[in-house]
Design a protein around this motif. Sequence first.
Motif, short mmCIF file in Angstrom:
data_model
loop_
_atom_site.label_atom_id
_atom_site.label_comp_id
_atom_site.label_asym_id
_atom_site.label_seq_id
_atom_site.Cartn_x
_atom_site.Cartn_y
_atom_site.Cartn_z
N VAL A 171 7.94 92.49 16.78
CA VAL A 171 7.21 91.53 15.98
C VAL A 171 6.30 90.76 16.93
O VAL A 171 6.76 89.99 17.75
CB VAL A 171 8.17 90.56 15.25
N SER A 172 5.02 91.04 16.84
CA SER A 172 4.05 90.31 17.67
C SER A 172 3.68 89.03 16.95
O SER A 172 3.78 88.93 15.73
CB SER A 172 2.79 91.16 17.88
N HIS A 173 3.20 88.09 17.71
CA HIS A 173 2.81 86.81 17.13
C HIS A 173 1.62 87.02 16.19
O HIS A 173 0.57 87.48 16.60
CB HIS A 173 2.45 85.82 18.25
N GLY A 174 1.82 86.78 14.91
CA GLY A 174 0.75 86.88 13.94
C GLY A 174 0.59 88.26 13.31
O GLY A 174 -0.20 88.42 12.42
N GLN A 175 1.31 89.28 13.77
CA GLN A 175 1.15 90.62 13.20
C GLN A 175 2.19 90.95 12.14
O GLN A 175 1.98 91.83 11.34
CB GLN A 175 1.24 91.68 14.30
N GLY A 176 3.33 90.33 12.15
CA GLY A 176 4.40 90.70 11.22
C GLY A 176 5.07 91.98 11.70
O GLY A 176 4.98 92.35 12.86
N LEU A 177 5.71 92.69 10.80
CA LEU A 177 6.41 93.91 11.19
C LEU A 177 5.50 95.11 11.24
O LEU A 177 5.74 96.05 11.97
CB LEU A 177 7.59 94.17 10.24
N GLY A 178 4.46 95.16 10.44
CA GLY A 178 3.42 96.17 10.53
C GLY A 178 3.90 97.60 10.43
O GLY A 178 4.75 97.95 9.63
N ALA A 179 3.30 98.48 11.25
CA ALA A 179 3.52 99.92 11.17
C ALA A 179 4.94 100.31 11.54
O ALA A 179 5.45 101.32 11.07
CB ALA A 179 2.52 100.64 12.07
N GLY A 180 5.59 99.54 12.39
CA GLY A 180 6.97 99.86 12.80
C GLY A 180 7.90 99.90 11.61
O GLY A 180 8.70 100.82 11.47
N LEU A 181 7.80 98.92 10.73
CA LEU A 181 8.66 98.89 9.55
C LEU A 181 8.31 100.02 8.59
O LEU A 181 9.20 100.65 8.01
CB LEU A 181 8.53 97.53 8.83
N GLY A 182 7.04 100.31 8.43
CA GLY A 182 6.64 101.43 7.57
C GLY A 182 7.20 102.74 8.07
O GLY A 182 7.63 103.59 7.28
#
Length: 192
Positions: free
Chosen positions: A93-104
């Motif tokens: 979890v990067s600052h400001g990115q959320g979970l993004g492609a990793g969760l998908g």
Amino acid sequence: MRARLPLRLARSAVFTVVCVGLAVLGHRAAGGTGPATWALAGGSAGVTLAATLIAGRERSPRTIIGFLIAAQVVLHELFGASGGAGSPLSLHVSHGQGLGAGLGMVIAHLTATLMTGWWLAQGESALWSVLRRMGTRALLGLSRPLTLLGGDPTALLPRPAGRGPRRLAPPPAREALRHTVTRRGPPLPAIR
């Protein structure tokens, strides 16, 4: 009912092909190159060994799916270490990115694994159903000569400790054809 070595090896071979195939397909779909030969051979050998060890008897869908998920995680890490794409299963979890492609990617892996696990569990259930039917019919076929000779057909069955003798179930009655009419009445008068 316990599985002997040839049946265990056949079941573990099917599991290995499906499991490793799913891992390679997922790895390539994630944008990685194919896994290195050593990783593919090592992963296949490890999955085959583990599957052969647990294939001694019929397994529940929960066990099959759990084992498939664990094997997919191990294979994913092994294939990632062999020089393919990065590790999409690790969630950062990067600052400001959320979970993004990793969760998908985790959701895609888990969905494919659950569907494949359900498919393998259905095959496992069907295989053991056929084996039980074949075993019962073969045992009933062997019991008829014993009965004619005055022997006890239940002596062929293994007896669990602390229980009385098992009784053989009668062979299933032949069912009527589904599309036949079983009721009958007087004939209709002829029309002139």
